[in-house]
Design a protein around this motif. Structure first.
Motif, PDB file in Angstrom:
ATOM      1  N   ALA A  54       0.854  -1.199   0.000  1.00 34.69           N
ATOM      2  CA  ALA A  54       0.000   0.000   0.000  1.00 34.69           C
ATOM      3  C   ALA A  54       0.886   1.244   0.000  1.00 34.69           C
ATOM      4  O   ALA A  54       0.640   2.195  -0.748  1.00 34.69           O
ATOM      5  CB  ALA A  54      -0.936  -0.015   1.210  1.00 34.69           C
ATOM      6  N   MET A  55       1.935   1.224   0.817  1.00 28.47           N
ATOM      7  CA  MET A  55       2.878   2.335   0.848  1.00 28.47           C
ATOM      8  C   MET A  55       3.578   2.479  -0.493  1.00 28.47           C
ATOM      9  O   MET A  55       3.710   3.580  -1.027  1.00 28.47           O
ATOM     10  CB  MET A  55       3.903   2.113   1.973  1.00 28.47           C
ATOM     11  N   ARG A  57       2.535   1.544  -3.463  1.00 25.85           N
ATOM     12  CA  ARG A  57       1.590   2.062  -4.475  1.00 25.85           C
ATOM     13  C   ARG A  57       1.432   3.577  -4.332  1.00 25.85           C
ATOM     14  O   ARG A  57       1.417   4.292  -5.333  1.00 25.85           O
ATOM     15  CB  ARG A  57       0.232   1.369  -4.359  1.00 25.85           C
ATOM     16  N   ARG A  58       1.306   4.068  -3.085  1.00 26.95           N
ATOM     17  CA  ARG A  58       1.187   5.516  -2.865  1.00 26.95           C
ATOM     18  C   ARG A  58       2.411   6.259  -3.401  1.00 26.95           C
ATOM     19  O   ARG A  58       2.303   7.401  -3.836  1.00 26.95           O
ATOM     20  CB  ARG A  58       1.022   5.826  -1.369  1.00 26.95           C
ATOM     21  N   GLU A  59       3.560   5.610  -3.373  1.00 26.22           N
ATOM     22  CA  GLU A  59       4.802   6.220  -3.843  1.00 26.22           C
ATOM     23  C   GLU A  59       5.049   5.955  -5.330  1.00 26.22           C
ATOM     24  O   GLU A  59       6.075   6.365  -5.866  1.00 26.22           O
ATOM     25  CB  GLU A  59       5.985   5.684  -3.025  1.00 26.22           C
TER      26      GLU A  59
END
Length: 179
Positions: A54-55, A57-59
């Motif tokens: 999830a982290m 993907r955000r980046e």
């Protein structure tokens, strides 16, 4: 009113049990406070993969896959830190990170993030993302696999952190690299 210096503040946080130490190669420990919650004693691989990805993907980064060799190495380091109540990149016999990787036949590039204190997977990832040295490991686009472990230290007055985390992220072997 008396002004406290940084050492007094950090000592006070550690003594109050509110401190958390994060350690990454070539950085000094960073002390932050964490939320009050019951600390975890284990994290499922699926939960670790979901939170880390999830982290990522955000980046805008490629997702990570789990690697059993890196997992075993992370578990070993988290257990050592919990037993010794120290956050350190060396093992008990003094092996550094590179030596530990070579011992398990991992020859690619890798990074290691360690932490003492954060009680949850969410809080440790947030702490690593807010620390410049840890952040570099978390967002390295070349790292495509991981192992993550958490261990609880003994219930003693000398156990400053309580919960010890080890995350190892590494490159894929040449035959497994994807575009």
């Amino acid at each position: 009113m008396e002004t406290l210096n940084r050492r007094q503040i950090l000592s006070g946080l550690a003594l109050a049990g509110l401190g958390a130490s994060l350690s990454a190669c070539a950085s000094l420990p960073v002390i932050t406070t964490t939320e009050r919650t019951d600390p975890v004693s284990a994290v499922a691989v699926s939960d670790a993969r979901a939170a880390l990805n999830a982290m990522r993907r955000r980046e805008g980064l490629p997702e990570l896959v789990h690697n059993r060799v890196l997992q075993d190495l992370a578990e070993e380091q988290a257990a050592i830190m919990a037993r010794t109540t120290r956050v350190a990149h060396t093992s008990e016999p003094g092996e550094g990170f590179s030596t530990r990787l070579r011992r398990v036949d991992f020859w690619g590039g890798a990074g290691e993030n360690l932490a003492g204190g954060p009680p949850t997977l969410t809080s440790v990832i947030e702490g690593w993302m807010n620390s410049p040295a840890h952040h570099r490991v978390m967002v390295n686009p070349d790292y495509r696999q991981f192992g993550l472990a958490v261990r609880r230290g003994p219930s003693t007055v000398t156990n400053t952190y309580g919960t010890y985390w080890a995350l190892i992220m590494g490159v894929l072997p040449p035959e497994d690299r994807r575009a």
